[in-house]
Design an enzyme around this catalytic site. Structure first.
Site, short mmCIF file in Angstrom:
data_model
loop_
_atom_site.label_atom_id
_atom_site.label_comp_id
_atom_site.label_asym_id
_atom_site.label_seq_id
_atom_site.Cartn_x
_atom_site.Cartn_y
_atom_site.Cartn_z
N TYR A 106 8.53 13.47 6.20
CA TYR A 106 8.66 12.53 5.09
C TYR A 106 7.80 13.00 3.91
O TYR A 106 8.30 13.43 2.90
CB TYR A 106 8.27 11.13 5.53
CG TYR A 106 8.55 10.07 4.50
CD1 TYR A 106 9.84 9.58 4.31
CD2 TYR A 106 7.54 9.57 3.68
CE1 TYR A 106 10.12 8.62 3.35
CE2 TYR A 106 7.80 8.60 2.71
CZ TYR A 106 9.08 8.14 2.54
OH TYR A 106 9.37 7.19 1.59
N SER A 120 15.52 9.24 2.71
CA SER A 120 14.93 8.72 1.48
C SER A 120 14.08 9.80 0.83
O SER A 120 14.59 10.86 0.47
CB SER A 120 14.13 7.45 1.79
OG SER A 120 13.81 6.75 0.61
N ASP A 134 23.85 1.22 -1.18
CA ASP A 134 22.41 1.49 -1.26
C ASP A 134 21.94 1.22 -2.69
O ASP A 134 22.30 1.93 -3.62
CB ASP A 134 22.14 2.95 -0.87
CG ASP A 134 20.65 3.25 -0.72
OD1 ASP A 134 19.82 2.46 -1.21
OD2 ASP A 134 20.31 4.29 -0.12
N HIS A 143 20.25 1.11 2.26
CA HIS A 143 19.28 2.18 2.42
C HIS A 143 18.85 2.36 3.88
O HIS A 143 18.24 3.35 4.22
CB HIS A 143 18.06 1.91 1.55
CG HIS A 143 17.19 3.09 1.32
ND1 HIS A 143 17.65 4.25 0.72
CD2 HIS A 143 15.89 3.33 1.63
CE1 HIS A 143 16.67 5.13 0.65
NE2 HIS A 143 15.59 4.61 1.21
#
Length: 722
Positions: free
Chosen positions: A485, A565, A648, A683
């Protein structure tokens, strides 16, 4: 897939879809995407954006909707023919089918918790009058829609447990509608509060209503792409219409400010935590609710540091902060004497990173991170250490909700091989007992978890968790999935995931990298992966991949990367910078256009981490790694399955649409480049279990086909033992 039946749409669909038929050998040939002559001059640099038209909302633009249909036709035509998909999907459904509960929240002597019996699309909310009595169903979101896409997204019981405010979101949207339930009867009230986002319901002490934050109602057709500005704090009185709600705090002079609301335990003060982006940099305003005519007073100004409210003792407020403590500490501020030089330190900064603090049972329960794994310690009100909780290995904890006068609390523990187990903790004695232990058809003893530290490009030690079968042979033949991430101060800690467990059973190695930009080692670690230093994040990830290859855990054609993301951006940047290093890539709901992200919905908040193309120096850094802008025609890219969703409204799907179109045009190698666009999904929050299973089955079968994975015999039939 979305069904379109207007003549104009059908014409566009046919025109775009014809080139997308599967070629001989079932090699997917994506449709050709129309290009436009769009160029922008940014700080003297001409930047091409030939797929700008794909930024339009799919619900408002027929041509974009047709493009989605065409891409999905090719993608699902390919995925559904993969020979191992049926077995993988079956195993995912088998393993997902286990009961799980959330940590109970206690209010007014009642216990509120959610439960999922296994394959329910949405978890169901229950209440218990006492732990000795059977639970009573309060809300079943599965009855709210046929496809399971209307979700319960949080709940807040009133102080006495009589009323429950709960959030409802449709199709994965961040937009939330608050409704209210009478807990005694289970009957819904007529109250409805709309256009809330990034807000909780904070009940008044007397239960007369709740405080919440909202945005203005968007213009028709603009709800899913408009910028989120001009937030206000309102009070909703039970039994009234939202049109009668009173605005209790607003700052029209600062339209970019956002507000979180908490009412202190005694009901006396409304604490408004003010933020301007994703960074934990706050201003704090306090309103004395005992003085109806008084306004909110600024307690902390400047947006320089984190101030997270932990609890209160009358006029004394406790905050977790990084003021003079980059790894966090706990302080006390007396509202009667609020000068900064009078603030008191309760818990000083320690070697470990302070992740959270909860005010429970007249003590502070502090959760720390040590090399990305949880540690929990209990402290007296004066900061004296009382005890440390014994945890069941390397993992993560969560929960610890309650009040300062509670004698019990609940928390969960999870690890890569252990699903979330709920414990009841006696706050007086420190004794913990299992409250709920899930029973999963997965053998954790067959796998091992270890942590290695990888040197990054500049020598920084990057922690990487490795999970694999015991006795793994380091011969370079192991299919490996590297996940990361690296942003927004988010810490990646060990947790159980059904898809990851199935990946391990498939014979795969799972690697989870703790990259700079996260919160694992405090604010300096976070800052080292932001704005002009963002390239550090990609360097860390690439270094982890190179380590896996150099140490013969895997080889390049067996190595896949995954992230969602901000993690989708990570995958996009890594595969454009080092396309030869990876065999496959799974970028999910990623931020792919780093020059325009701030123009849509919540994107403006991300400037804290990314910087902005409006700034010349930051533009240079952003343009250098922006995945959409760094694809090079004639390059052999790894097999790529881009995933996103048509509704989203956080990372708008235009990011993935544009990236996929540009990648399909650029691809010179034989590996497939596809985009999978989920319908009525956002999302990720509130996604139905059925959709999660289908998406995971598609991803894992895509990897199996492109990494050359042969499933073990245990996948041959549903009755096979594992």
């Amino acid at each position: 897939m979305r069904l379109l039946d207007s003549p104009f749409t059908l014409f566009l669909l046919a025109a775009v879809l014809l080139p997308g038929a599967l070629a001989a050998g079932d090699h997917p040939v994506p449709p050709t995407t129309r290009k436009v002559d769009q160029k922008d001059n940014l700080h003297g640099v001409e930047v091409a954006d030939p797929y700008r038209w794909l930024e339009q909302d799919v619900r408002e633009a027929p041509e974009v909707a047709s493009w989605v249909e065409a891409q999905n036709r090719v993608t699902f035509g390919y995925l559904e023919k993969l020979p191992q998909r049926t077995a993988i999907r079956r195993r995912l459904a088998e393993l997902w089918d286990f009961a799980r509960v959330s940590t109970p929240v206690k209010r007014g002597g009642r216990y509120f918790f959610s439960r999922n019996d296994g394959l329910q699309n949405q978890s169901v909310l229950f209440v218990q009058e006492s732990l000795a009595e059977p639970p009573r169903l309060l809300l079943d979101p599965n009855s709210w829609s046929k496809d399971g896409t209307v979700a319960l997204v949080g709940f807040a019981p009133s102080r006495d447990g009589r009323f429950l405010a709960y959030g409802v979101a449709e199709a994965g949207s961040d937009w939330t509608t608050f409704r209210v339930l009478d807990v005694d009867s289970g009957a819904p009230l007529a109250d409805e509060v709309r256009w809330t986002k990034f807000s909780d319901a904070a009940w008044a002490g007397d239960g007369s209503g709740f405080f919440y934050s909202r945005y203005p109602e968007p213009k028709p057709g603009a709800a899913f792409q408009s910028l989120n500005t001009q937030m206000t704090v309102c009070f909703h009185r039970l039994g009234s219409s939202q049109s009668e709600d009173v605005v209790v705090f607003e700052r029209p002079d600062h339209p970019d400010w956002g507000f979180g609301n908490t009412v202190t335990e005694d009901g006396r003060y409304l604490v408004i935590t003010t933020w301007i982006g994703t960074d934990a940099r706050h201003a704090i305003f306090v309103r004395d609710l005992a003085e109806p005519l008084s306004g909110a007073v600024e307690l902390v100004s400047g947006f320089e540091h984190e101030y997270t409210l932990v609890g209160s003792d009358g006029p004394t407020l406790y905050f977790k902060t990084d003021l003079d403590a980059p790894r966090g500490r706990l302080i006390a501020i007396d509202l009667r004497h609020p000068a900064r030089e009078l603030w008191r330190e309760i818990l000083p900064q320690q070697t470990a990173t302070l992740a959270s603090v909860d005010d429970l049972g007249r003590m502070f329960v502090a959760t720390f991170l040590e090399d990305a794994a949880s540690r929990v310690r209990c402290y007296a009100r004066d900061g004296k250490l009382l005890r440390e909780l014994t945890l069941d290995g390397i993992g993560s904890v969560g929960g610890f909700s309650g009040r300062s006068d509670d004698t019990e609390t609940f928390f969960t523990f999870t690890s890569f091989t252990t699903p979330a187990t709920v414990y009841r903790l006696d706050l007086a004695t420190g004794e913990k007992r299992v409250f709920f232990a899930p029973k999963v058809a997965f053998d954790p003893t067959a796998f091992v978890v270890r942590q290695v530290f990888v040197p990054s490009k500049d020598g920084t030690r990057v922690p990487v968790f490795l999970v694999h079968r015991k006795g793994l042979k380091l011969d370079g033949s192991n299919p490996t999935l590297l996940y990361g991430y690296g942003g927004f101060n988010v810490s990646l800690t060990p947790y159980f995931s059904v898809p990851t467990a199935v990946w391990l059973e498939m014979g795969g190695v799972y690697a989870q990298a703790n990259l700079r930009g996260g919160g694992e080692y405090g604010e300096p670690w976070h800052r080292a992966g932001t704005k002009l230093q963002k390239q550090n994040v990609f360097d860390d990830f690439i270094a982890a991949a190179e380590w896996l290859v150099a140490n013969r855990v895997t080889r390049r054609d067996k190595l896949a990367i995954s992230g969602a993301s901000n993690g989708g951006l990570l995958v996009g940047a890594a595969m454009t910078q080092r396309p030869e290093l990876f065999g496959a890539a799974l970028p999910a709901v990623g931020v792919m256009d780093m020059l325009r992200f701030h123009r849509f919905t919540a994107g403006r908040f991300w400037v804290d981490d990314y910087g902005s193309a409006e700034d010349p120096a930051e533009f240079k850094a952003l343009y250098a790694y922006s995945p959409y802008h760094n694809l090079r025609r004639g390059t052999a890219y790894p097999a790529t399955l881009v995933t996103t969703a048509d509704t989203d409204d956080r990372v708008v799907p235009g990011h993935s649409f544009k990236f996929a179109a540009a990648l399909q045009e650029a691809q010179a190698g034989p590996a497939p480049v596809l985009i999978r666009i989920e319908t009525r999904a956002g999302h990720g929050g509130g996604k139905p279990v059925a959709k999660q299973i289908e998406e995971s089955a598609d991803e894992w079968s895509f990897l199996a086909a492109n990494l050359g994975i042969t499933l073990p015999p245990s996948f041959a039939s549903p009755a096979a033992k594992r």
